[in-house]
Design a protein around this motif. Structure first.
Motif, PDB file in Angstrom:
ATOM      1  N   PRO A 148       3.613  12.192  21.835  1.00 12.43           N
ATOM      2  CA  PRO A 148       2.251  11.550  22.152  1.00 12.43           C
ATOM      3  C   PRO A 148       1.992  11.703  23.612  1.00 12.43           C
ATOM      4  CG  PRO A 148       3.431  10.208  20.541  1.00 12.43           C
ATOM      5  CD  PRO A 148       4.452  11.412  20.897  1.00 12.43           C
ATOM      6  N   PRO A 149       1.010  11.728  24.084  1.00 15.15           N
ATOM      7  CA  PRO A 149      -0.425  11.787  23.356  1.00 15.15           C
ATOM      8  C   PRO A 149      -0.857  13.058  22.747  1.00 15.15           C
ATOM      9  CG  PRO A 149      -0.775  12.104  25.753  1.00 15.15           C
ATOM     10  CD  PRO A 149       0.805  12.030  25.516  1.00 15.15           C
ATOM     11  N   ASN A 162       9.374  18.236  16.312  1.00 10.80           N
ATOM     12  CA  ASN A 162       9.399  19.667  16.108  1.00 10.80           C
ATOM     13  C   ASN A 162       9.125  20.411  14.981  1.00 10.80           C
ATOM     14  OD1 ASN A 162      11.656  19.202  14.947  1.00 10.80           O
ATOM     15  ND2 ASN A 162      12.935  20.701  16.298  1.00 10.80           N
ATOM     16  N   ARG A 163       8.827  19.816  13.992  1.00  7.06           N
ATOM     17  CA  ARG A 163       8.124  20.116  12.691  1.00  7.06           C
ATOM     18  C   ARG A 163       6.742  20.727  12.487  1.00  7.06           C
ATOM     19  NH1 ARG A 163      10.929  18.931   7.597  1.00  7.06           N
ATOM     20  NH2 ARG A 163      12.686  19.207   9.211  1.00  7.06           N
ATOM     21  N   TRP A 164       6.615  21.831  12.232  1.00  8.75           N
ATOM     22  CA  TRP A 164       5.301  22.408  11.770  1.00  8.75           C
ATOM     23  C   TRP A 164       5.138  22.704  10.336  1.00  8.75           C
ATOM     24  CZ3 TRP A 164       1.593  23.013  15.757  1.00  8.75           C
ATOM     25  CH2 TRP A 164       2.115  22.868  17.238  1.00  8.75           C
ATOM     26  N   PHE A 165       3.855  22.950   9.687  1.00 12.18           N
ATOM     27  CA  PHE A 165       3.578  23.345   8.513  1.00 12.18           C
ATOM     28  C   PHE A 165       2.840  24.576   8.620  1.00 12.18           C
ATOM     29  CE2 PHE A 165       4.087  18.464   7.630  1.00 12.18           C
ATOM     30  CZ  PHE A 165       5.196  18.744   6.885  1.00 12.18           C
ATOM     31  N   HIS A 199       0.726  20.900  13.426  1.00 14.75           N
ATOM     32  CA  HIS A 199       1.899  19.871  13.743  1.00 14.75           C
ATOM     33  C   HIS A 199       2.153  18.845  12.387  1.00 14.75           C
ATOM     34  CE1 HIS A 199       4.109  16.776  15.733  1.00 14.75           C
ATOM     35  NE2 HIS A 199       4.601  17.681  16.375  1.00 14.75           N
ATOM     36  N   SER A 200       3.280  18.481  12.249  1.00 14.17           N
ATOM     37  CA  SER A 200       3.312  17.617  10.967  1.00 14.17           C
ATOM     38  C   SER A 200       2.751  16.150  11.356  1.00 14.17           C
ATOM     39  CB  SER A 200       4.924  17.359  10.806  1.00 14.17           C
ATOM     40  OG  SER A 200       5.502  16.852  12.150  1.00 14.17           O
ATOM     41  N   SER A 201       2.544  15.901  12.380  1.00 11.79           N
ATOM     42  CA  SER A 201       1.960  14.554  12.475  1.00 11.79           C
ATOM     43  C   SER A 201       0.658  14.382  12.402  1.00 11.79           C
ATOM     44  CB  SER A 201       2.173  14.042  13.940  1.00 11.79           C
ATOM     45  OG  SER A 201       1.429  14.723  15.025  1.00 11.79           O
ATOM     46  N   LEU A 202       0.005  15.655  12.322  1.00  8.47           N
ATOM     47  CA  LEU A 202      -1.509  15.764  11.878  1.00  8.47           C
ATOM     48  C   LEU A 202      -1.947  15.922  10.479  1.00  8.47           C
ATOM     49  CD1 LEU A 202      -2.500  17.921  15.187  1.00  8.47           C
ATOM     50  CD2 LEU A 202      -2.427  15.493  14.866  1.00  8.47           C
TER      51      LEU A 202
END
Length: 61
Positions: free
Chosen positions: A23-24, A31-34, A48-51
């Motif tokens: 963040p932000p 560091n995880r990406w799909f 990015h995983s958080s999205l």
């Protein structure tokens, strides 16, 4: 593709370890990406995983 709108449907193919984003610039530090496919657009993209909400279980790439 640099932008997906909120609520955009994607198909999750797999995950990979990539750049650490905090963040932000993301919803949480990871560091995880799909690797995803977007139904309306041809090709594969990394998000990015958080999205990604309502994540499904996928294997590593």
């Amino acid at each position: 593709m640099n932008y997906l709108r909120n609520g955009q449907a994607v198909h999750m193919d797999c995950w990979t370890t990539g750049e650490l984003v905090s963040p932000p610039n993301s919803n949480y530090t990871s560091n995880r990406w799909f690797k995803v496919q977007v139904p309306e657009v041809s090709g594969h993209y990394y998000v990015h995983s958080s999205l990604v909400s309502r994540q499904t279980s996928v294997a590593g790439c």
